[in-house]
Design an enzyme around this catalytic site. Structure first.
Site, PDB file in Angstrom:
ATOM      1  N   GLU A 374       0.815  -1.219   0.000  1.00  0.00           N
ATOM      2  CA  GLU A 374       0.000   0.000   0.000  1.00  0.00           C
ATOM      3  C   GLU A 374       0.851   1.274   0.000  1.00  0.00           C
ATOM      4  O   GLU A 374       0.806   2.074   0.939  1.00  0.00           O
ATOM      5  CB  GLU A 374      -0.968  -0.019   1.181  1.00  0.00           C
ATOM      6  CG  GLU A 374      -1.925  -1.199   1.128  1.00  0.00           C
ATOM      7  CD  GLU A 374      -2.863  -1.281   2.320  1.00  0.00           C
ATOM      8  OE1 GLU A 374      -2.855  -0.348   3.157  1.00  0.00           O
ATOM      9  OE2 GLU A 374      -3.598  -2.287   2.423  1.00  0.00           O
ATOM     10  N   ASN A 422       1.996  -4.323  -3.579  1.00  0.00           N
ATOM     11  CA  ASN A 422       0.616  -4.697  -3.278  1.00  0.00           C
ATOM     12  C   ASN A 422      -0.202  -3.445  -2.952  1.00  0.00           C
ATOM     13  O   ASN A 422       0.219  -2.622  -2.144  1.00  0.00           O
ATOM     14  CB  ASN A 422       0.621  -5.653  -2.075  1.00  0.00           C
ATOM     15  CG  ASN A 422      -0.695  -6.372  -1.883  1.00  0.00           C
ATOM     16  OD1 ASN A 422      -1.301  -6.850  -2.839  1.00  0.00           O
ATOM     17  ND2 ASN A 422      -1.151  -6.466  -0.642  1.00  0.00           N
ATOM     18  N   HIS A 458     -10.430  -5.879  -2.229  1.00  0.00           N
ATOM     19  CA  HIS A 458     -11.359  -5.844  -1.100  1.00  0.00           C
ATOM     20  C   HIS A 458     -12.664  -5.174  -1.522  1.00  0.00           C
ATOM     21  O   HIS A 458     -12.656  -4.128  -2.171  1.00  0.00           O
ATOM     22  CB  HIS A 458     -10.772  -5.048   0.059  1.00  0.00           C
ATOM     23  CG  HIS A 458      -9.565  -5.666   0.687  1.00  0.00           C
ATOM     24  ND1 HIS A 458      -9.603  -6.846   1.385  1.00  0.00           N
ATOM     25  CD2 HIS A 458      -8.266  -5.248   0.725  1.00  0.00           C
ATOM     26  CE1 HIS A 458      -8.392  -7.135   1.830  1.00  0.00           C
ATOM     27  NE2 HIS A 458      -7.562  -6.187   1.443  1.00  0.00           N
ATOM     28  N   GLU A 489      -5.797 -10.280  -2.052  1.00  0.00           N
ATOM     29  CA  GLU A 489      -6.443 -10.217  -0.736  1.00  0.00           C
ATOM     30  C   GLU A 489      -7.961 -10.136  -0.834  1.00  0.00           C
ATOM     31  O   GLU A 489      -8.609  -9.488  -0.018  1.00  0.00           O
ATOM     32  CB  GLU A 489      -5.950  -8.988   0.053  1.00  0.00           C
ATOM     33  CG  GLU A 489      -4.473  -8.912   0.279  1.00  0.00           C
ATOM     34  CD  GLU A 489      -4.071  -7.745   1.173  1.00  0.00           C
ATOM     35  OE1 GLU A 489      -4.950  -7.160   1.843  1.00  0.00           O
ATOM     36  OE2 GLU A 489      -2.875  -7.422   1.219  1.00  0.00           O
ATOM     37  N   ASP A 491     -11.733 -10.174  -0.399  1.00  0.00           N
ATOM     38  CA  ASP A 491     -12.873 -10.534   0.427  1.00  0.00           C
ATOM     39  C   ASP A 491     -14.033  -9.673  -0.034  1.00  0.00           C
ATOM     40  O   ASP A 491     -13.842  -8.612  -0.632  1.00  0.00           O
ATOM     41  CB  ASP A 491     -12.596 -10.397   1.924  1.00  0.00           C
ATOM     42  CG  ASP A 491     -11.967  -9.071   2.313  1.00  0.00           C
ATOM     43  OD1 ASP A 491     -12.097  -8.079   1.560  1.00  0.00           O
ATOM     44  OD2 ASP A 491     -11.349  -8.999   3.387  1.00  0.00           O
TER      45      ASP A 491
END
Length: 570
Positions: A374, A422, A458, A489, A491
Site C-alpha cells: 500500500e 501490493n 477488497h 487479498e 474478500d
C-alpha cells in the site's frame, strides 16, 4: 478427618514434595503417579511436559537446565501506530493437554531478583484479528520478588474476571502448583495459596502454554513443568493426506492454467482449530502469511526477531505441498513502536537491515514477497487529483526512493523469490489506478527489480463491486510492461449470498482469463477468524466477507468458485 481438611493437607504435602524434588514422596523413587489431592486419577500419570517441543517458543532457548525465557516485549499497535496491546508468546508447537475434570500442573521456576516470571495456561489460544488480539479463556501465573498472582480471563472481556495476589518471599528457585479442583482454580507454593471460582476456563478440554518475561531484565528459566490428570497430544501440522476432487485446489490444478488458489492464514487457528486446519490444507495450494511477518510481529525489538509463527506457517505449507506468499516487508502500518521512533537519518539502515534479515531467513522457503504494501495515499490528495505516496516513516525519510531501496534489498536477500508491490482500490478505472500505473512505470525506468503487482480486491461496502472486464484490462496493461499480476487479498462484503458469490467468481474468472495473473488469494478462509471482525468486541462480532461462515460451512461463494474453475477446464 473431614474431607475438606484432608484435601487441603494433601495439597500442602504435595507442595512440600515438589519443593523437595518430587521423588521424596514416593518410596519407589519414581515420580508420584497416584491420584491427585482432588481424587481424580490422572489420564497418563504424572507427565513431564518439558520433554515436549519447546524449541519453537518465542523468546525461549532450550538447554540442560530447562527453558530459558527471554522477554521479547511483543506488542500489537493500532493501525494508526498508537497503543501497544500485550502479545505474550504462546508455545503453539509445544505440548498441548487434553483435560477432563480436575487436573494439576506444577512448574519450577528459576527467577533472578527483579524479574517477573509469567506462565500462561490457555483454555483457548488467543487469536489475532488484523492487528488486534482477542483474549479468550485462560489464566496467568505470575511470580515476582514479593507476590504470587493468579489472573483469570473468561473470554467475555479484555479485562480479567479475577486477579488474586498473595504475598510471598520468593527464593531464586520456586515451585508453584496450579490445580483445577471441584469448580475452583487454586494456585499454591508451600503454605501460600490463592483461589478463585472457575468460570469455565478449560471447558473446551484443552490447555496450551505460554510464557513471558520483562524485557531488559535477566532471563528466567522454566526448570520443570509437569502435570497430573491430563493426556498430551501432538501438535498437528499436516492436513488431509487425500484431496476431494471438488476442492478448490484440485479443481484449479486441473485447469490448463494450474492457477494457485490461496488464502491468508494465521498460526493460532492452524494449531488450535481442527476444522480450520482441514480447510486450509484441503482447499488451498498457496498460503499468505496474514500477520506473522508484518514488522511488528517479526521484529518486536531493535535487536530482536521472532520467526516462530512465520516458521510454523512455512512448515505447514511445506507439509501440505503449498506455495508461500510472504506478506509484508515494508508497510506504513503494523510497525513496532521502537521502529516508528527511529531517527530520520537511521531509517534507511533500519529498513534495509530488516529486509535483509527477514527475507534472508526465508530464502528458498517462500515463492513470493509483498515487498512494499500500500504505497499510495488512501485519499486522492495529490496536486493532480490523484493519490500521492502514503505518508509514513519510510516515505518521510527517503521519499519515493524508499520503494526502490526496498526492492533492491529484497532481491539481494532472496534472488529467486518473485517480488510484488501490493495495493488496494486499483481494480477500477480512475485516479488510483492511474497513479499506481505511473508509479510502476517510474520504478521500471529506474531499474527497480519489481516482478508484479497485487490487486487486493477488497469489497467492503454494499453496492461496491469489481468489474471483471476493467480488472482484466489492468492486468493486460501490466503485462505490456512485462509485469505479472495477482489477486492478493480478495474478500467481499456479504450484501447478499448471491452478490457475494458473483463477485468472487467474477474476479477469479478475470484472473483465469489473463495468462499473466499468477494466483488468486482470499484474505482469509472463514468468518470465524476474518480480519473484518469488529475491533475489541466481546463477544466477537465477526464480519461476513469470506467464503466459509462462522461454523465453517461453505457459502454459495464456494460453489461459485468451484463452478468457475470447472468452466476453465473446458
Amino acid at each position: 478427618m473431614p474431607n475438606v481438611f484432608r484435601a487441603r493437607l494433601a495439597l500442602f504435602v504435595s507442595g512440600l514434595c515438589l519443593l523437595a524434588g518430587g521423588a521424596a514422596c514416593d518410596p519407589s523413587g519414581d515420580r508420584d503417579t497416584r491420584p491427585t489431592a482432588s481424587g481424580t486419577a490422572p489420564a497418563s500419570g504424572r507427565v513431564d511436559l518439558l520433554a515436549g517441543d519447546w524449541s519453537h517458543l518465542p523468546g525461549g532457548t532450550v538447554g540442560s537446565g530447562g527453558v530459558r525465557i527471554h522477554g521479547l516485549g511483543r506488542q500489537i499497535v493500532e493501525q494508526d501506530g498508537t497503543g501497544g496491546q500485550p502479545h505474550p508468546p504462546v508455545n503453539l508447537r509445544g505440548p498441548q493437554l487434553t483435560v477432563h475434570g480436575d487436573f494439576q500442573v506444577s512448574a519450577t521456576l528459576h527467577r533472578p531478583a527483579g524479574q517477573i516470571a509469567s506462565l500462561y495456561l490457555y483454555g483457548e489460544v488467543p487469536i489475532v484479528y488484523d492487528e488486534w488480539l482477542q483474549n479468550r479463556r485462560g489464566l496467568r501465573v505470575t511470580v515476582s520478588d514479593r507476590d504470587l498472582k493468579l489472573t483469570v480471563w473468561d473470554g467475555r472481556s479484555a479485562a480479567p474476571v479475577a486477579d488474586r495476589t498473595a504475598p510471598i518471599t520468593s527464593p531464586a528457585t520456586i515451585t508453584v502448583t496450579f490445580e483445577r479442583h471441584g469448580g475452583v482454580l487454586m494456585l499454591s507454593t508451600g503454605d501460600t495459596r490463592v483461589s478463585v471460582p472457575d468460570p469455565g476456563v478449560f471447558d473446551a478440554g484443552s490447555v496450551t502454554f505460554g510464557v513471558d518475561a520483562v524485557p531488559g531484565a535477566p532471563d528466567w528459566t522454566l526448570a520443570a513443568l509437569d502435570a497430573d490428570g491430563v493426556a498430551v497430544r501432538d501438535t498437528p501440522l499436516a492436513g488431509q493426506s487425500s484431496q476431494s476432487p471438488d476442492s478448490l485446489r484440485v479443481l484449479a490444478d486441473t485447469t490448463g492454467r494450474r492457477l494457485p488458489i490461496g488464502a491468508a492464514m494465521a498460526a493460532e487457528p492452524l494449531i488450535s482449530d481442527d476444522g480450520y486446519r482441514t480447510l486450509a490444507a484441503t482447499q488451498f495450494s498457496m498460503l499468505t502469511t496474514e500477520n506473522a511477518l508484518k514488522p511488528q510481529f517479526v521484529h518486536p525489538g531493535p535487536d530482536t526477531y521472532d520467526f516462530t509463527e512465520g516458521d510454523l506457517l512455512a512448515d505447514f505449507a511445506a507439509a501440505n505441498d503449498m506455495r508461500v506468499h510472504a506478506h509484508t516487508l515494508v508497510f506504513g502500518e503494523a510497525n513496532p513502536r521502537w521502529m516508528q521512533q527511529v531517527a530520520l537519518a537511521d531509517r534507511e539502515r533500519v529498513m534495509t537491515e530488516h529486509i535483509r534479515t527477514v527475507a534472508g531467513h526465508y530464502r528458498g522457503r517462500v515463492a513470493e514477497w509483498d515487498v512494499v504494501n500500500e504505497p499510495l495515499s488512501p485519499d486522492d490528495d495529490g496536486p493532480d487529483g490523484r493519490p500521492g505516496l502514503r505518508e509514513h516513516l519510510w516515505q518521510e525519510a527517503m521519499g519515493e526512493s524508499y520503494i526502490d531501496k526496498a526492492f533492491i534489498a529484497a532481491r539481494a536477500a532472496d534472488p529467486e523469490a518473485k517480488l510484488y508491490l501490493n495495493e488496494f482500490g486499483a481494480e477500477a478505472d480512475g485516479p488510483r489506478w492511474d497513479a499506481l500505473y505511473d508509479l510502476v512505470v517510474r520504478l521500471q525506468e529506474r531499474g527497480v527489480p519489481i516482478d508484479g503487482v497485487g490487486f487486493q480486491s477488497h469489497i467492503h461496502e454494499a453496492g461496491d463491486h469489481v468489474d471483471p472486464a476493467v480488472l482484466r484490462s489492468h492486468i493486460a496493461d501490466l503485462a505490456e510492461l512485462g509485469l505479472s499480476a495477482r489477486i492478493s487479498e480478495i474478500d467481499v462484503y456479504g450484501e447478499s449470498p448471491s452478490v457475494q458469490a458473483g463477485q468472487f467468481a467474477g474476479v477469479l474468472g478475470a484472473c483465469l482469463s489473463e495468462p499473466t495473473c499468477t494466483s488468486f488469494s482470499i484474505w482469509g478462509i472463514t468468518d470465524r477468524y476474518g480480519s473484518t471482525a469488529e475491533h475489541d468486541s466481546y463477544p466477537l462480532e465477526t464480519g461476513d466477507e469470506l467464503p466459509w461462515d462462522q461454523q465453517l460451512r461453505p457459502k454459495p461463494a464456494v460453489a461459485a468458485l468451484r463452478d468457475t474453475l470447472r468452466a476453465a477446464r473446458r
